[in-house]
Design a protein around this motif. Structure first.
Motif, short mmCIF file in Angstrom:
data_model
loop_
_atom_site.label_atom_id
_atom_site.label_comp_id
_atom_site.label_asym_id
_atom_site.label_seq_id
_atom_site.Cartn_x
_atom_site.Cartn_y
_atom_site.Cartn_z
N SER A 1 35.33 40.04 31.08
CA SER A 1 35.49 39.23 32.28
C SER A 1 35.29 40.01 33.57
N SER A 2 35.24 41.33 33.49
CA SER A 2 35.08 42.18 34.67
C SER A 2 33.67 42.76 34.71
N CYS A 3 32.97 42.58 35.84
CA CYS A 3 31.59 43.06 35.96
C CYS A 3 31.51 44.59 35.96
N ASN B 1 42.87 50.09 40.15
CA ASN B 1 43.02 48.77 40.75
C ASN B 1 42.34 48.63 42.10
N LEU B 2 41.73 49.69 42.62
CA LEU B 2 41.11 49.61 43.94
C LEU B 2 39.84 50.44 44.00
N TRP B 3 38.74 49.76 44.32
CA TRP B 3 37.43 50.40 44.47
C TRP B 3 36.93 50.14 45.89
N THR C 1 41.25 44.93 41.77
CA THR C 1 41.05 44.34 40.45
C THR C 1 42.25 44.62 39.55
N TYR C 2 42.75 43.56 38.95
CA TYR C 2 43.91 43.61 38.06
C TYR C 2 43.58 42.81 36.80
N PRO C 3 44.39 42.90 35.75
CA PRO C 3 44.06 42.21 34.49
C PRO C 3 43.85 40.70 34.63
N THR C 4 44.61 40.02 35.50
CA THR C 4 44.50 38.56 35.58
C THR C 4 43.89 38.07 36.88
N VAL D 1 35.79 37.02 48.21
CA VAL D 1 35.62 36.36 46.92
C VAL D 1 36.76 36.78 46.01
N GLY D 2 37.25 35.85 45.19
CA GLY D 2 38.33 36.18 44.28
C GLY D 2 38.30 35.31 43.04
N GLU D 3 38.94 35.80 41.97
CA GLU D 3 39.05 35.06 40.72
C GLU D 3 40.44 35.24 40.12
N TYR D 4 40.87 34.21 39.42
CA TYR D 4 42.16 34.26 38.73
C TYR D 4 41.96 33.81 37.29
#
Length: 390
Positions: free
Chosen positions: A32-34, A170-172, A216-219, A245-248
């Motif tokens: 799920s993570s690019c 968790n941070l790029w 970026t975090y697991p969920t 942009v964000g996703e959950y």
């Protein structure tokens, strides 16, 4: 829109009963993570070593490899120099896309044309073995003039160049010229959610100087991207602004997200908002969708802002490993507050990976324009594409 939703539902129901390969997003496989496969945390651009191995072992047809060759050996042969390892501090790559299309086949206005869509060379440098700090670059050779830019036909230019820093898991951080953070980065730069006919800058030549923080975090994950315009865009067309942009992850293999973008040049102001969904229906099966609103304001005129809408749905269905059916539905209106044309496009075809590093597409598309009181003939296009990634 009701017709679009009905067709989308039928596609989803069809996918439930078959295995599909999710490309470019592998959410159906649990990826799920690019950042798993790309140097860019939001996807697109060059593949990293893991992405190359995944392309060889998950996407490419197994029939081209001898039965005695296991998946680990196939993955090990996916490097730039096949099985020979490169120094840890750099990774090159080559990408070519060519398109042959027939517009209105067998019609009085038939058009036949070959287009060199993309000729890129990636050269990526790393300043430590863990790739905490990296320089990502792409040089592109264009076979045609790019409107509203200083990019001339038959020239090589620096398409993207940015520094990437991994502060933590968790941070790029990213800084330089890169794609803007908005929506789903599908490979079709002529799709409605890439806004090909506008200067908002989300298509193939829409990279922009800017900075980006990607949490970026697991969920869930979110990216904030202030940008300052493409260095090759003529000054009066250069869009400056910010996007988020964000996703959950609602549950495993199902993610919903949203995007907003606000930018303006000397001539035009844009406001975009969109929602996205990525659904892994079963192992390898997926359905991608994006819909939103777009507001354009012509600065220096007495014209009111124009509010439009767009929707995009794409599915893939695997026939066998390396061979897939691709279906796309697109809908857009430039002005939803007044009587305006509604544009619909339906595409159906074959997406194949018959050989390592090779992609083949064969598709038929039908375009419809609905306008009250006016009859407009359908448009048809037959397209053949060949992609080489090395």
């Amino acid at each position: 829109m009701r017709q679009l939703l009905k067709i989308s539902f039928l596609i989803g129901a069809f996918l439930v009963s078959k295995q599909a390969v999710a490309y470019p997003d592998f959410i159906g496989y649990g990826y799920s993570s690019c950042i798993t496969c790309h140097y860019s945390g939001l996807g697109g651009g060059a593949l990293n070593d893991y992405g190359r191995a995944l392309f060889a072992t998950e996407i490419t047809s197994r029939s081209v490899f001898p039965a005695s060759m296991d998946e680990e050996a196939i993955a090990a042969s996916s490097g730039f120099l096949i099985t020979k390892p490169l120094p840890w501090y750099f990774r090159p790559g080559i990408k070519y896309r060519g398109l042959y299309f027939q517009q209105n086949p067998n019609g009085s206005n038939e058009v036949n044309k070959w287009v060199n869509m993309q000729s890129d060379f990636n050269l990526n440098f790393f300043f430590d073995k863990k790739q905490t700090f990296a320089l990502i670059t792409t040089a592109s050779y264009t076979a045609f003039d790019v409107p509203e830019t200083t990019i001339d036909k038959w020239t090589i230019y620096a398409k993207e160049f940015y520094l990437r820093f991994k502060q933590s898991n968790n941070l790029w951080w990213y800084a330089g010229q890169m794609d803007k953070a908005y929506g789903i980065r599908n490979v079709d730069h002529m799709a409605v959610n890439r806004f090909p006919a506008t200067d908002v800058g989300l298509n193939q030549y829409g990279q922009s100087l800017g900075v980006m923080a990607h949490f970026t975090y697991p969920t869930w994950d979110i990216a904030v991207n202030p940008f300052f315009g493409n260095v090759y865009t003529v000054p009066e067309k250069r869009q400056v602004g910010v996007s988020v942009v964000g996703e959950y992850q609602v549950y495993e293999k199902f993610k919903v997200g949203g995007s907003v973008l606000a930018s303006e040049s000397d001539e035009t102001r844009w406001r975009l908002v969109g929602g996205t969904a990525r659904w892994g229906l079963s192992k390898g099966s997926s359905l991608l969708a994006e819909a939103g609103l777009k507001e354009q304001t012509r600065k220096g005129t007495n014209l009111d802002p124009v509010l439009g809408a767009y929707a995009w749905v794409q599915s893939m269905v695997a026939i066998a490993r390396g061979y897939n059916i691709l279906t796309t539905i697109e809908q857009s209106r430039d002005d939803i507050q007044k009587s305006s044309a509604e544009n619909l496009k339906y595409s159906f075809g074959l997406l194949a990976f018959p050989l390592p590093r090779t992609e083949f597409r064969l598709g038929l598309s039908n375009g419809k324009t609905n306008l009250d009181g006016t009859g407009v003939d359908d448009t048809w296009a037959l397209q053949t594409q060949v992609h080489f990634s090395y």
